[in-house]
Each structure stands twice: as structure tokens, then as C-alpha cells.
Design a protein around this motif. Structure first.
Motif, mmCIF file in Angstrom:
data_model
loop_
_atom_site.group_PDB
_atom_site.id
_atom_site.type_symbol
_atom_site.label_atom_id
_atom_site.label_comp_id
_atom_site.label_asym_id
_atom_site.label_seq_id
_atom_site.Cartn_x
_atom_site.Cartn_y
_atom_site.Cartn_z
ATOM 1 N N GLU A 21 0.117 -1.374 -0.060
ATOM 2 C CA GLU A 21 1.476 -1.075 0.394
ATOM 3 C C GLU A 21 2.515 -1.250 -0.703
ATOM 4 O O GLU A 21 3.701 -1.030 -0.503
ATOM 5 C CB GLU A 21 1.847 -1.986 1.574
ATOM 6 N N VAL A 22 2.066 -1.679 -1.890
ATOM 7 C CA VAL A 22 3.036 -1.978 -2.940
ATOM 8 C C VAL A 22 2.770 -1.124 -4.177
ATOM 9 O O VAL A 22 1.625 -0.879 -4.547
ATOM 10 C CB VAL A 22 3.037 -3.488 -3.289
ATOM 11 N N PHE A 23 3.844 -0.631 -4.758
ATOM 12 C CA PHE A 23 3.757 0.127 -6.000
ATOM 13 C C PHE A 23 4.250 -0.807 -7.112
ATOM 14 O O PHE A 23 5.387 -1.288 -7.083
ATOM 15 C CB PHE A 23 4.635 1.367 -5.917
ATOM 16 N N VAL A 24 3.385 -1.088 -8.099
ATOM 17 C CA VAL A 24 3.714 -2.080 -9.118
ATOM 18 C C VAL A 24 4.156 -1.376 -10.395
ATOM 19 O O VAL A 24 3.458 -0.506 -10.922
ATOM 20 C CB VAL A 24 2.517 -3.003 -9.415
ATOM 21 N N VAL A 25 5.312 -1.772 -10.886
ATOM 22 C CA VAL A 25 5.990 -1.059 -11.949
ATOM 23 C C VAL A 25 6.252 -2.002 -13.119
ATOM 24 O O VAL A 25 6.776 -3.084 -12.914
ATOM 25 C CB VAL A 25 7.364 -0.581 -11.420
ATOM 26 N N LEU A 206 10.617 -8.264 -6.128
ATOM 27 C CA LEU A 206 9.993 -7.467 -5.064
ATOM 28 C C LEU A 206 11.073 -6.799 -4.213
ATOM 29 O O LEU A 206 12.051 -7.427 -3.832
ATOM 30 C CB LEU A 206 9.110 -8.360 -4.179
ATOM 31 N N PHE A 207 10.854 -5.518 -3.925
ATOM 32 C CA PHE A 207 11.779 -4.752 -3.090
ATOM 33 C C PHE A 207 11.047 -4.219 -1.873
ATOM 34 O O PHE A 207 9.870 -3.898 -1.945
ATOM 35 C CB PHE A 207 12.359 -3.574 -3.873
ATOM 36 N N VAL A 208 11.785 -4.103 -0.782
ATOM 37 C CA VAL A 208 11.188 -3.532 0.412
ATOM 38 C C VAL A 208 11.984 -2.295 0.820
ATOM 39 O O VAL A 208 13.205 -2.243 0.633
ATOM 40 C CB VAL A 208 11.128 -4.578 1.571
ATOM 41 N N ARG A 209 11.281 -1.321 1.342
ATOM 42 C CA ARG A 209 11.931 -0.088 1.770
ATOM 43 C C ARG A 209 12.796 -0.354 2.997
ATOM 44 O O ARG A 209 12.414 -1.122 3.883
ATOM 45 C CB ARG A 209 10.850 0.942 2.127
ATOM 46 N N ARG A 210 13.964 0.260 3.041
ATOM 47 C CA ARG A 210 14.817 0.123 4.219
ATOM 48 C C ARG A 210 14.173 0.796 5.418
ATOM 49 O O ARG A 210 13.542 1.841 5.284
ATOM 50 C CB ARG A 210 16.166 0.806 3.951
ATOM 51 N N ASP A 211 14.365 0.195 6.604
ATOM 52 C CA ASP A 211 13.832 0.828 7.809
ATOM 53 C C ASP A 211 14.469 2.205 7.996
ATOM 54 O O ASP A 211 13.834 3.150 8.441
ATOM 55 C CB ASP A 211 14.109 -0.047 9.036
ATOM 56 N N ASP A 212 15.768 2.279 7.662
ATOM 57 C CA ASP A 212 16.459 3.559 7.825
ATOM 58 C C ASP A 212 16.552 4.298 6.485
ATOM 59 O O ASP A 212 17.620 4.779 6.103
ATOM 60 C CB ASP A 212 17.852 3.337 8.422
ATOM 61 N N TRP A 213 15.419 4.360 5.771
ATOM 62 C CA TRP A 213 15.405 5.012 4.453
ATOM 63 C C TRP A 213 15.872 6.451 4.512
ATOM 64 O O TRP A 213 16.337 7.010 3.516
ATOM 65 C CB TRP A 213 14.009 4.933 3.834
ATOM 66 N N GLU A 232 8.520 -4.961 -9.352
ATOM 67 C CA GLU A 232 8.801 -4.769 -10.780
ATOM 68 C C GLU A 232 8.330 -5.990 -11.536
ATOM 69 O O GLU A 232 8.661 -7.114 -11.171
ATOM 70 C CB GLU A 232 10.305 -4.635 -11.009
ATOM 71 N N ILE A 233 7.563 -5.768 -12.584
ATOM 72 C CA ILE A 233 7.089 -6.896 -13.406
ATOM 73 C C ILE A 233 7.294 -6.562 -14.874
ATOM 74 O O ILE A 233 7.181 -5.404 -15.275
ATOM 75 C CB ILE A 233 5.581 -7.176 -13.201
ATOM 76 N N ASN A 234 7.591 -7.566 -15.660
ATOM 77 C CA ASN A 234 7.538 -7.397 -17.108
ATOM 78 C C ASN A 234 6.275 -8.087 -17.606
ATOM 79 O O ASN A 234 6.210 -9.300 -17.711
ATOM 80 C CB ASN A 234 8.770 -8.031 -17.763
ATOM 81 N N TYR A 235 5.257 -7.285 -17.896
ATOM 82 C CA TYR A 235 3.993 -7.873 -18.337
ATOM 83 C C TYR A 235 4.029 -8.263 -19.807
ATOM 84 O O TYR A 235 3.283 -9.123 -20.238
ATOM 85 C CB TYR A 235 2.835 -6.912 -18.089
ATOM 86 N N GLY A 236 4.851 -7.593 -20.602
ATOM 87 C CA GLY A 236 4.880 -7.908 -22.033
ATOM 88 C C GLY A 236 4.455 -6.706 -22.851
ATOM 89 O O GLY A 236 4.682 -5.571 -22.459
ATOM 90 N N GLY A 237 3.841 -6.948 -24.013
ATOM 91 C CA GLY A 237 3.493 -5.873 -24.945
ATOM 92 C C GLY A 237 2.414 -4.941 -24.424
ATOM 93 O O GLY A 237 1.885 -5.132 -23.323
ATOM 94 N N PRO A 238 2.105 -3.877 -25.192
ATOM 95 C CA PRO A 238 1.137 -2.868 -24.758
ATOM 96 C C PRO A 238 -0.207 -3.459 -24.324
ATOM 97 O O PRO A 238 -0.765 -3.041 -23.306
ATOM 98 C CB PRO A 238 0.942 -2.005 -26.008
ATOM 99 N N ASP A 239 -0.690 -4.464 -25.059
ATOM 100 C CA ASP A 239 -1.985 -5.055 -24.707
ATOM 101 C C ASP A 239 -1.992 -5.559 -23.270
ATOM 102 O O ASP A 239 -2.919 -5.316 -22.511
ATOM 103 C CB ASP A 239 -2.289 -6.252 -25.615
ATOM 104 N N VAL A 252 2.162 1.652 -12.896
ATOM 105 C CA VAL A 252 2.751 2.526 -13.915
ATOM 106 C C VAL A 252 3.381 1.692 -15.031
ATOM 107 O O VAL A 252 3.937 0.631 -14.780
ATOM 108 C CB VAL A 252 3.788 3.501 -13.286
ATOM 109 N N TYR A 253 3.204 2.163 -16.269
ATOM 110 C CA TYR A 253 3.864 1.511 -17.392
ATOM 111 C C TYR A 253 4.344 2.551 -18.383
ATOM 112 O O TYR A 253 3.961 3.725 -18.302
ATOM 113 C CB TYR A 253 2.949 0.482 -18.081
ATOM 114 N N TYR A 254 5.207 2.137 -19.328
ATOM 115 C CA TYR A 254 5.609 3.013 -20.429
ATOM 116 C C TYR A 254 5.755 2.186 -21.689
ATOM 117 O O TYR A 254 5.537 0.979 -21.671
ATOM 118 C CB TYR A 254 6.898 3.769 -20.100
ATOM 119 N N ASP A 255 6.099 2.846 -22.792
ATOM 120 C CA ASP A 255 6.203 2.198 -24.085
ATOM 121 C C ASP A 255 4.844 1.676 -24.523
ATOM 122 O O ASP A 255 4.593 0.489 -24.604
ATOM 123 C CB ASP A 255 7.210 1.039 -24.053
#
Lengths: 618, 292, 332
Positions: A21-25, A206-213, A232-239, A252-255
């Protein structure tokens, strides 16, 4: 010795919500003020948060270049002399406490910002004071701004690329005395997601979707509920990002860079980037990476010679830069405008003939055409020899042509200005000393560091005593901005996604140049410290032309030609952020095959990217 | 004469001390690697001269790195630079420390109180953050030499306190008084009577300083704060991480510098251990008894 | 009275001087850094957004005012002490509008928990193993222990930590990759066990190195004690070995080691910067590293001040307590 794990560990997320149920970014920075959602003050707010809980009037999609309606439902409408701007607002969106969003909220927002010096994030307080005379309610959902002077880009304050003026809930804020000190922790919010829990040190939220999205702009636009939770998490460097994804703890990640991305492909079977195969990454962010000269440098006075700058460009073997240092995962550009589909159509394609005919004078009367249109084909040939399949037209994949690798021409250009080679073949400056050059690079921006390495190696091979100075981001930035470098890896685009140049190009105005040792950020100028008055004239001429006016593009094209002819910077590639996602739990992320919106999820438009997601099961 | 004594000492050590035997063999090995750096077919900052990321083979016995360098020859440079940094740092730090220790220990009184207060104030400042800060301030000026200097001037406060304490206790010993009463001059007392007690301490301390300096060199390099184009144990690890050696399963790229750093320090540790045992008057006595 | 005047007072004055000098040095150094907090804040604001140059000037003035960076360095220095004496470490410059007190408050608990536990475990293990190995130097286990610890001891800490991280979060992913715990703090088994789970790897990395260090020291001290006269007499008198070890040797070797322990506990507030950096642990070391990178003078100062006071106080206490513990040392 070690074998890569063939099994997948049990996800160990920091929060107790069902994994499906969670999308981790990944958000690359930690927010030390996680529960402070006052985005109108200057503060180190997390990158993504603003997009999913806040609303602006408009959002500019960075992939399509189109304007997306946020809280507004009409385009900005100006009068003839750009002294008034009107807008129509949505009549079907609500704050998370159930109160409807109306024109009163917008008016309260801009008037409060204008009146409160402490609410000056991104210069809003100062900007509104400068350009907004008054604001008028013309209906429950329509507003007219009266401007102090003709301002054809007034709406850019309210249109988000990354962020813009966020709407305030009048019914709550009007009762708060000290807004700059208010943390806005409990809402209400206008976006589709609400913050529910956060790490006290700001590593995750952590964010939750509004019931009235369905009563939020993203809900209305997509008609899709999106994930129930966003973490949303800050994991650190590419490794660490790669490791997190291999463990199923990141969606999902970038950089990242091509080497760590390879590890993701091996350890997260459902992971992919923009292209399903080579060259994988998304190269459409509106920015370019380039090498800039320090025109304020006292040790490199010859940077003022156009021929010296050209010689340095021609000493680079761009094909090797892209293949050997970036694994072919790069999209070239030969001017400070990225080769995104939209901008290629506006600038690169129309200018192609001019590039091909461009000549520089080697010696008196001896002309040379430096442009090599076949470079993308050469890279494609390399890719095929490596066993990769090139997904489409080489120019669309690998970008524009570039300058030929012509060390012999570079030699002659340098000799013309009194440079010489010693017995060992090393370059001596006109005053007879060994030519020492330092390339400054940011280790945090992996792509920039890759070509910083490449340039240093190649100029060394060419006979210049080149060294590489590599710093972590903040130190790099201050070194760069205070002009403590010879050549530096920098990033910018001369135009926005719609081709408008002034808002981003104005930082090159000679009036903003500060001496070496002072920080350019104090005036908002640029680190290259170019003082060419002609550039100032271009910028001054752009101010009063509306961004959609055809003459605006003509003027920008002229400016670009002037810049390229003078080789004022050495643009290398369009951004490749390697936005990478794992389709283990969620699907519907934009791809090359399905470019529904921009994959740059940390921009304001990221709210649509998230809202469009669907669980893998259904 | 002196060389005879030295030779005899070394022979003794080799015969009686297992740790000396091991330690010196390790150090010899490290020394050979260091010397080999002068015969390297490559320059220390050469890159892209061999294929990238090749595992160890007959051609490249330690494989090649992500920057296209030969792992073996690169390691020889790294050992040289790291030893230079830590050796110089230890030398600088201990010189200051010995000087201050002697001044405060022998002179005593007001001088002692003032200097000791300063030393105490400096000891309490956390060194790693300070080091990171200064390295950041120095920016591009960070060379092998300036790093050595920086580490040296940050590592004298603790040892100087230890030397001071040692000298204080020696000064109170009976033989000091006897020597002075019998008309020996102060310098002679210090050199002949006190130094033999100080040297084991100094040796053990130098090895501790070595450990610290290598650790800091690695730490600063990993954070990208040293001269990244000069090969050292730390920068080899930095570049290995930069090309994601462990993630990509290229263990050899990191294994070589790590093994080298362990070997170096273990070698020095073992030798210093055996030397202090040998020099310690008490154990020397028991050894002599055993020999009879 | 004389005790107070001649023994306690000078040491207290010394304590004040140490803190004053230490803090003054750390006040000056960050200000030499090229990273300027105001410019950093401006950079964050300018990211992805064009800002009118005039607006930049206004913002700059506001920031200088907010951050208390107006006026000469001397004025800032005086203001700094005024604030500190009131217990206020000022606003954080990189995490504005948070105060440095809040910043430290969030992270200090993690560091005390992680580092405090690791130091105690390592000290106890090192002392016990070291004394045993020093007393029975020729047993197979003591030799094996010594050899393995001597090999571990010199491994640079970063390397040890990094290898542990890769081994147990990637190759064998059994430990968490980041953070100090799961969810929000609560007095439940679930939360507490997650704290242990998250802290295990960083703690292990610290314990390994610290144990080896303590082992070597403790063994050396025991070896020396063992060769001393009174132990020889005791052995000749055929006292039980266990009794000799516990009552004679251990008692005498413990004293200097207790000093070391209290000093390392005093240094606790400085944090375990590298451990926290490698394991993504939310302690004060991470806060410090972020502060250095962002030129956050106030946070750097605040954490350093805490650390200086911690160490200085620890050594003051040792100084004052020593004569109580060791009768050979007199108050003088």
C-alpha cells in the motif's frame, strides 16, 4: 568471491504499513525540519513534500513543456500592455478540512506575502512588492492582478517548475498572528496527500492519501486514487539507493550513475529506467552539464581569447567522453540548451544548418569547420558493437552533433597566441611557464564528476598539466561561486522548457558579476564572471518581450549563436538523472513508451506522477 | 662500534622475539613495495592506461581499477604516499610533543602551568570535526604534504601529556638525584638516564600516532577532502567506492588497499611491541637472567 | 577550607579556562570556512527558480539579521557568550527556523544510546579479556585472542564499518540500511527491539575496534603488574591464582583504565561521526557533519561546546575523585 544475492530480503521499512500500500520514494536530502510545513519561509524543506501536499496555480510539465492546471483552470490572461493579469480558478477543489478553495484564498495568499517580510521564500515578498500593485476579486473563482509596470512574466511567480507561490488556507491563517513562526503542522492542505508521521531527524516522512482525493487537482486530472501511502526517505549515496532497491525497500530513486544502475538491474529484477533497455536513463530534465571558464581568473588571462577556449573544446574527444566515461548513457548538446524533444524542435533543429556551416579562423585566412554532425551516429555504432540496441533515431537518443576531436587544430589555435610545447610535448603558456589547469568538480553530482574526470584526463593527454579538484556539493558550490577555479563543471539551461530564455539567462548579466573571492550568490549572478556587454544587451532586450512572442525565440537564437561562436562555455550533455523505479509493487510510472507525464518526481509535477500509479496486482 | 651494537641488537631481537621476526618481515615486504613505486612503468596520476575493471590475472596481478590503472603499481604509490603522510605526521606531532613534554616536565613552575593549561584546552576540542573543517577550508590546497602537516599539528596534545607525566616521575626517581648530586650535568642525565625509559613509550606512542594518521587519511579521503589525484590508501578506497567496487562485485579494487593498510600497521605494531619489550629495563633484566 | 582553596578551586578555574579557550578556538575556525551559511540559504532558494536580483539583496539582509550574523566578529563573539550563558545555543543556520538546542535534542539521545552502550561493552570485554590474557600469556586462547585482536585493531575504522555495512545489508541483508528505529518512539517491545536491531551493526563496528584497543592496554598493564614484587610474593605464598588476579592485579590495573573510561564517556557528546555517517544513524555526529557541510556555525559551535564541556567535566571529576580512589595520591 562474493556472489550477488539471489534472494530478496524482507522489506524493513521504518514505518508499519503494508508494503503493497506504500510507494517508497528516495528524496536525496534529509529535512531537519520535517514537521514544519511553512513553505513560505526560507527553510531546508524536503524536496518532494511540497508537491504532494501543496498547490500552485499552474504546473509546467518538464517533459511535454505544457502548462498543467493546478488550482487555476485558465491560462494567465494579460491585457495588451501587460499591466493586468487575470485568472479563473477551479470551483471544485477543497482543503483537507472540507472548506472550499476560493478566490479569497488566493487574494489572502498574495496580500499576506506582500505584507510580511518574513515570508520571503524564493523572494516572493520582494517580488510581489516590486511587481504587484493590487489584487482584485472579480468573482468567487476569478481574480485580477494589477501590476506596477508591464510584466509579461508575472505569472511565473505562480507557475511551478519546481515550486512557486503556494496557496494559503485563509480560514486558518487569518487567525495566526506570527505567520513566519507558524509551523503549519496540522494543515489543512490542498494537495491529495497529508503528512501523518515523520522521523524526528527528518530522514523519512510518511504521507497518507486524502479520503476525498477526488477533490484535489491531481485527483481531478488523473481520476486515479494513487497509492494509499507515500513514504519519502533519504537513503544516501548511489550505493545505498541500489541496496535499498535490491531489498525491496525503495520504489524509485534518482541521481545515480550507469555503474550503480547496472547493479540495480542485476539485483532488482523488475527495475527499469526511462528506456526499457540501453541507454536506460531519462535525459529530459531541462538543464545541461557543461564546463565553464573562470573569466575572472588572474592565472588564466588567456581565457579571454576565443581561440584558447575553442582549442580546449577541440582537444576533447567527445565520443570517448560519452562511451568510456558514461557508458554511452548520455545525450549530447553543443549549446547551453538541453536536447529535449521540445527544445530540439525550437532551437537545435532550426540551427543545425548554421552549426554545419560555422567556421573558425585557424590562421589568417585558414578556416575550419569544427562541427561534426555524425557524433551521435558514432556513439550508436559503438553501442551496437557493445551489443546494445539503440531505441530509435540516433539524434533523438544521443542528442546533437558536437565539435570534432581535432588536437591538431587546437595546437595551431594555441600557437597563434604564443603558447608552445616543450621538449616533452607539454604546453607552455605565452610567458613560458608550464600551463597548469585545474578542473573543479562536484563529487555529489555523479554525471558531472564523470565528465570532469574525462576532461581532466584528456587535457592531460593533450599536454596541459591538468589536475582535478573534487569536492562534496556544498564545498564545491561555494568554491565555484567564489571563483576559486580555472575550469568548473557546472549546470544550467539558457531556456525554460517552453523555450523562454530571460528568466534563467538573466543571471549572466554583466551587471551581476562580482570579483573573484566574492560569492556570486550575493547578487544572483553567475560563477563564470563573463563581462561581455553584448550579453547584457541581449538580456535587456528580452525583458519586455512576452515569453510566447515569436521574436523572443528569434532573439534567443541570435544570443545562442553568439555564445557558441565565442565558445563561452563548453556544454557537454543534457541531464541524465537516471530516474529508476522498481515495478515490483507499483506500475504506471511514465516511460519512453508511455510518456504520460514527467518522471522528474521531485518537481511540482511529481504529484501527477504519483497519482497515476497503480498497484501491480490490478 | 655503534653499528656493531645495532647489529647485535637486531640479531638478538630476531632470535628471541617472534613478534619482531614477523613484524620486520612484514615491514620489509611493505618496504619493497614502496621501493617498487620508483620503478613503476606508469606515472602516479596516469589514468586510462590499461583496460578498466579487470580482475587479477597474470598480466595484472592485482587487477585494474575503474579509472583504468594497474592495481599493483597504483598500490605501490599508495603505500609510499600513505607512509609519507603518516610518517611525517608522526614525526611532526611527536617532535612538538617531546619538546613540550620536556619543557613542562623539567622546567615545571609557571611555564608548566601555562603550557599545560593550553594543552588541556586543546585536548578537549574534538579532532575529527576540526580536521574536516580545516580540510574544507584548505580546499584545493590539500596535497600529500599539507595533509601530513595538518595531521601532525593536530596530534601532539595527548602524547605531550603522557611524556610530561613520564618525565615528572623520572625526575623524582632516586637515580636522578644521585646523578645530579654526583655532578652530572642535566643534559647528560636526561640523555643517559631518562631517554632509555622514554624511548619505549615513544615507540608505542609513535605506532598509536601512525594508526591515527592512517585512519584519518582514509577518513578524509573517503569524504573527498584530500588530494584525490594522489594515490594513497584512502584515495584508492575513495575511487573504489566511486566506481562502486563492492556493489559491482569487484572486490580486488578495495581488497588491495585494505590489506596493505592492515599489513603496514600490524608490521609497525609488532616491531614496536618487541622493541619496547627489549628496551624495557625490567624485561631486559629477566631476559639476561634467562640467557645465563 | 584549605582543601577547597588549594585543591578544588584551582581545578575549577582550570576547568573554566579550558572551556573558554576551547570554545574560542572553535568560534574562530568555522568562520574561516569558505562555506557561508547565508549564501547556502540563498542557494537553496535559487535552486530551480529564477529570482530577481533585487529580491536576492533583500533576502540576504533578512537572513543576516535572522541568523545574528550582523556586526563585527567581535560583536558576534560577545553575543555568542551572552546567549550561551543563558543556555541558548542560537538558531541553526542550515535548519532554520529550528534552534541548535532543538537540533541537538533530537540527535543526542541516539548518540548517547549507541556510543554509551558500545563504550561500556567494549571496555568491560577488553578489560576482562586483556587481564586474563596478560595473566595467562602462554595459553592457546590468550595467544589466539591477542593475534586476532592485533590484526583487527589497526584496521581503519571506516573500512571496518563499510565492510560490515556491505556484508550485512547487501550480501546478507539481515540488518536495516538506515535510521535508528522503526516508527515513532513508544515504550513498546516492538519499538525497543527495532532500536536494538538498528543499532546492532554500528555498535558492533565500534565495539570491535574499542575492545581490541582496551584489550591491548589491559594486557600490557596486567603483564607489568604480574612481574611486580607483591604478585611474585603472593604466588610464592601459594595464594589461589584467582584471588591474586582479582584482588591484587585487577585492582591495580583498573585505576588508569577507569580514567580512560570516564574520558571516553565524556567524549560521548562529540558523537561517532564516521559510524553515523556510514550507517545512516541519526546521531549527533551526523548533525555535526551536516553542519560543517552547510557552514552552520551555530550548530558546529553548539555541538563542540557540548563536547568540550563533557570532556573537561569528566577530567575535572576524575581529578577530584582520584585521591578518594587511590590512597597513594594525596590532595595537595
Amino acid at each position: 568471491m562474493f556472489s550477488l544475492p539471489s534472494f530478496v530480503g524482507v522489506a524493513q521499512l521504518p514505518v508499519d504499513v503494508p508494503r503493497e500500500e506504500v510507494f517508497v520514494v528516495d528524496v536525496i536530502i534529509t529535512a531537519p525540519v520535517p514537521h514544519n510545513h511553512n513553505f513560505w519561509i526560507t527553510g531546508p524543506h524536503p524536496l518532494v513534500t511540497h508537491a504532494i501536499m501543496m498547490e500552485t496555480l499552474w504546473i509546467r510539465d518538464q517533459e511535454t513543456g505544457e502548462r498543467v492546471m493546478g488550482a487555476a483552470i485558465s491560462d494567465p490572461m494579460y491585457n495588451d500592455d501587460f499591466t493586468q493579469m487575470s485568472v479563473e480558478l477551479r470551483d471544485n477543489i477543497y482543503w483537507s478540512d472540507g472548506v472550499q478553495f476560493t478566490a479569497d484564498d488566493l487574494i489572502f495568499t498574495v496580500e499576506t506575502l506582500k505584507a510580511t517580510p518574513g515570508l520571503n521564500a524564493r523572494g516572493w515578498h520582494a517580488n510581489l512588492n516590486k511587481s504587484m500593485a493590487s489584487v482584485e476579486k472579480t468573482g468567487d473563482f476569478s481574480v485580477t492582478f494589477h501590476l506596477t509596470e508591464p510584466t509579461p512574466r508575472f505569472h511565473s511567480l505562480l507557475e511551478a517548475r519546481w515550486g512557486a507561490i503556494y496557496m494559503m488556507p485563509k480560514h486558518v491563517f487569518e487567525n495566526i498572528d506570527d505567520l513566519p513562526a507558524y509551523t503549519y503542522t496540522d494543515g489543512p492542505y490542498l494537495g491529495a496527500y497529508l503528512p501523518v508521521e515523520e522521523d524526528p531527524s527528518g530522514v523519512w516522512q510518511l504521507f497518507v492519501r486524502r479520503d476525498d482525493w477526488e477533490r484535489s487537482p491531481a485527483g481531478i486530472i488523473t481520476g486515479n486514487p494513487g497509492p494509499k501511502y507515500i513514504l519519502e526517505i533519504n537513503y544516501g549515496g548511489p550505493d545505498r539507493k541500489v541496496i535499498a532497491m535490491s531489498r525491496g525497500e525503495l520504489d524509485v530513486y534518482y541521481d545515480s550513475d550507469f555503474e550503480s544502475f547496472q547493479s540495480t538491474l542485476e539485483t532488482a529484477p523488475a527495475a527499469r529506467s526511462w528506456y526499457a533497455g540501453f541507454p536506460w536513463g531519462y535525459m529530459g530534465e531541462v538543464s545541461t552539464r557543461e564546463l565553464i571558464f573562470n573569466f575572472g581568473s588572474e592565472t588564466q588571462p588567456w581565457f579571454h581569447e576565443k581561440d584558447v577556449r575553442w582549442a580546449l573544446a577541440l582537444a576533447l574527444d567527445i565520443q570517448a567522453v560519452v562511451t568510456d566515461y558514461m557508458g554511452g548513457t548520455a545525450k549530447l548538446t553543443n549549446m547551453p540548451v538541453p536536447t529535449t524533444p521540445a527544445l530540439t524542435a525550437i532551437y537545435h533543429d532550426p540551427m543545425e544548418e548554421w552549426f554545419q556551416n560555422l567556421e573558425i579562423e585557424i590562421e589568417e585566412g585558414v578556416m575550419y569547420k569544427p562541427y561534426d554532425a555524425t557524433i551521435p551516429d558514432q556513439i550508436a555504432a559503438w553501442a551496437e558493437s557493445e551489443g546494445y540496441e539503440v531505441p530509435g533515431d540516433t539524434r533523438a537518443v544521443f542528442g546533437s552533433g558536437w565539435w570534432a576531436h581535432a588536437p591538431d587544430v587546437a595546437d595551431r589555435l594555441l600557437m597563434k597566441h604564443g603558447f608552445s610545447r616543450d621538449d616533452g610535448g607539454n604546453w607552455l603558456t605565452p610567458d613560458g611557464n608550464p600551463w597548469e589547469l585545474e578542473v573543479l568538480s562536484d563529487t555529489t553530482s555523479v554525471q558531472q564528476f564523470h565528465f570532469g574526470n574525462a576532461a581532466a584526463d584528456m587535457w592531460k593527454d593533450f599536454g596541459i598539466d591538468t589536475s582535478l579538484a573534487a569536492h562534496e556539493r556544498t564545498l564545491y558550490t561555494s568554491t565555484n561561486e567564489t571563483g576559486q577555479f580555472d575550469i568548473s563543471g557546472d549546470w544550467f539551461s539558457f531556456t525554460l522548457v517552453d523555450g523562454d530564455a530571460w528568466p534563467v539567462f538573466n543571471i549572466f548579466h554583466p551587471d551581476l558579476v562580482v570579483p573573484v573571492g566574492e560569492d556570486t550568490r550575493t547578487t544572483g549572478g553567475h560563477a563564470t564572471r563573463l563581462t561581455d556587454p553584448k550579453i547584457g544587451e541581449f538580456i535587456d532586450a528580452m525583458v519586455s518581450i512576452g515569453p510566447d512572442d515569436p521574436s523572443s525565440f528569434e532573439l534567443t537564437t541570435e544570443m545562442l549563436k553568439y555564445w557558441v561562436e565565442n565558445m563561452y562555455s563548453i556544454p557537454i550533455v543534457a541531464f541524465n538523472k537516471f530516474v529508476t523505479w522498481d515495478e515490483r509493487y507499483w506500475t504506471g510510472f511514465p516511460t519512453f513508451e508511455n510518456p504520460s507525464s514527467m518522471p522528474l518526481y521531485w518537481f511540482m509535477g511529481g504529484k501527477l506522477t504519483f497519482q497515476n500509479l497503480k498497484p501491480v496486482d490490478s | 662500534m655503534a653499528s656493531d651494537v645495532l647489529r647485535a641488537t637486531i640479531r638478538d631481537l630476531f632470535r628471541f622475539s617472534l613478534s619482531f621476526r614477523f613484524g620486520s618481515i612484514i615491514l620489509m615486504f611493505v618496504g619493497i613495495l614502496l621501493l617498487l613505486s620508483f620503478f613503476s612503468p606508469f606515472e602516479s596520476d596516469d589514468r586510462r592506461v590499461v583496460p578498466r575493471n579487470k580482475p587479477p590475472s597474470q598480466e595484472f596481478i592485482l587487477g585494474t581499477t575503474g579509472n583504468g590503472q594497474d592495481g599493483f603499481w597504483l598500490l605501490t604509490f599508495a603505500i609510499r604516499n600513505t607512509l609519507m603522510v603518516s610518517g611525517l605526521a608522526v614525526l611532526i606531532g611527536r617532535s612538538i610533543a617531546v619538546m613540550l613534554g620536556m619543557i613542562t616536565g623539567y622546567l615545571g613552575g609557571k611555564t608548566d602551568r601555562v603550557i599545560s593549561s593550553i594543552v588541556d584546552s586543546i585536548i578537549v576540542i574534538p579532532r575529527l570535526p576540526l580536521l574536516i573543517l580545516i580540510a574544507a577550508i584548505l580546499q584545493g590546497e590539500m596535497t600529500v604534504l599539507s595533509l601530513a602537516l595538518l595531521l601532525g599539528i593536530l596530534d601532539w596534545a595527548h602524547p605531550s601529556k603522557r611524556y610530561r607525566a613520564m618525565i615528572l616521575s623520572l625526575r623524582e626517581r632516586e637515580f636522578t638525584h644521585t646523578a645530579i648530586f654526583s655532578g652530572m650535568n642535566a643534559v647528560k642525565v636526561v640523555v643517559q638516564e631518562h631517554l632509555p625509559f622514554l624511548i619505549p613509550l615513544l615507540l608505542a606512542d609513535a605506532v598509536a600516532g601512525f594508526l591515527w594518521a592512517i585512519g584519518m587519511e582514509v577518513t578524509l579521503s573517503v569524504l573527498g577532502l584530500s588530494d584525490l589525484s594522489a594515490p594513497s590508501i584512502g584515495t584508492l578506497i575513495f575511487w573504489g567506492n566511486y566506481h562502486h567496487a563492492l556493489l559491482r562485485g569487484r572486490v580486488w579494487i578495495l581488497a588491495a588497499p585494505i590489506a596493505a593498510s592492515v599489513l603496514m600497521v600490524v608490521g609497525f605494531y609488532l616491531v614496536s611491541l618487541s622493541l619496547s619489550e627489549y628496551l624495557d629495563p625490567r624485561t631486559r633484566l629477566s631476559r639476561l637472567t634467562m640467557e645465563e | 577550607m584549605t582543601l577547597l582553596k588549594e585543591f578544588i578551586l584551582p581545578r575549577f578555574v582550570q576547568w573554566l579556562i579550558v572551556i573558554f579557550v576551547g570554545v574560542t578556538i572553535t568560534f574562530i575556525i568555522p568562520r574561516l570556512s569558505p562555506v557561508n551559511p547565508v549564501n547556502e540559504a540563498l542557494a537553496r532558494v535559487q535552486m530551480y527558480q529564477n529570482i530577481d536580483p533585487e529580491a536576492v539583496q533583500v533576502m540576504r539582509a533578512t537572513l543576516l539579521d535572522l541568523y545574528g550574523l550582523e556586526g563585527s566578529v567581535l560583536e558576534q563573539y560577545v553575543n555568542f557568550w551572552k546567549r550561551v550563558l543563558k543556555g541558548d545555543l542560537g538558531p541553526s543556520l542550515a535548519s532554520f527556523p529550528l534552534s541548535v538546542n532543538q537540533l541537538i535534542g533530537v540527535s543526542i539521545g541516539w548518540t548517547i544510546g549507541l556510543l554509551g552502550t558500545s563504550i561500556l561493552i567494549a571496555w568491560t570485554l577488553g578489560v576482562i579479556l586483556g587481564s586474563l590474557a596478560g595473566y595467562y600469556p602462554n595459553r592457546w586462547w590468550s595467544e589466539g585472542l591477542e593475534k586476532s585482536l592485533i590484526t583487527v585493531y589497526p584496521v581503519p575504522y571506516y573500512i571496518l564499518a563499510f565492510v560490515l555495512l556491505m556484508a550485512f545489508t547487501f550480501y546478507l541483508p539481515i540488518f536495516p540500511l538506515i535510521g535508528g528505529a522503526r516508527g515513532t518512539a513508544a515504550f513498546t517491545w516492538e519499538y525497543i527491539s527495532s532500536v536494538l536491531h538498528h543499532g546492532f551493526l554500528p555498535a558492533l563496528s565500534i565495539v570491535i575496534g574499542a575492545t581490541a584497543h582496551r584489550f591491548i592496554m589491559s594486557k600490557a598493564l596486567t603483564t607489568t603488574e604480574k612481574s611486580s614484587d607483591y604478585v611474585q610474593y603472593a604466588q610464592m605464598a601459594a595464594l589461589p591464582e584467582r584471588k591474586i588476579l582479582l584482588f591484587y592485579v585487577a585492582r591495580n590495573t583498573l585505576l588508569p583504565q577507569v580514567t580512560d573510561l570516564s574520558l571516553s564517556l565524556g567524549a560521548l557528546f562529540g558523537g561517532a561521526l564516521i559510524a553515523e555517517f556510514v550507517f545512516g544513524y541519526p546521531g549527533i555526529g551526523t548533525t555535526m557533519y551536516t553542519a560543517i557541510n552547510n557552514g552552520d556555525y551555530n550548530a558546529i559551535m553548539g555541538i563542540t561546546l557540548l563536547s568540550i564541556v563533557g570532556i573537561a567535566t569528566a577530567s575535572l571529576l576524575i581529578d577530584l575523585m582520584y585521591p578518594l580512589i587511590d590512597p597513594r595520591v594525596r590532595y595537595r
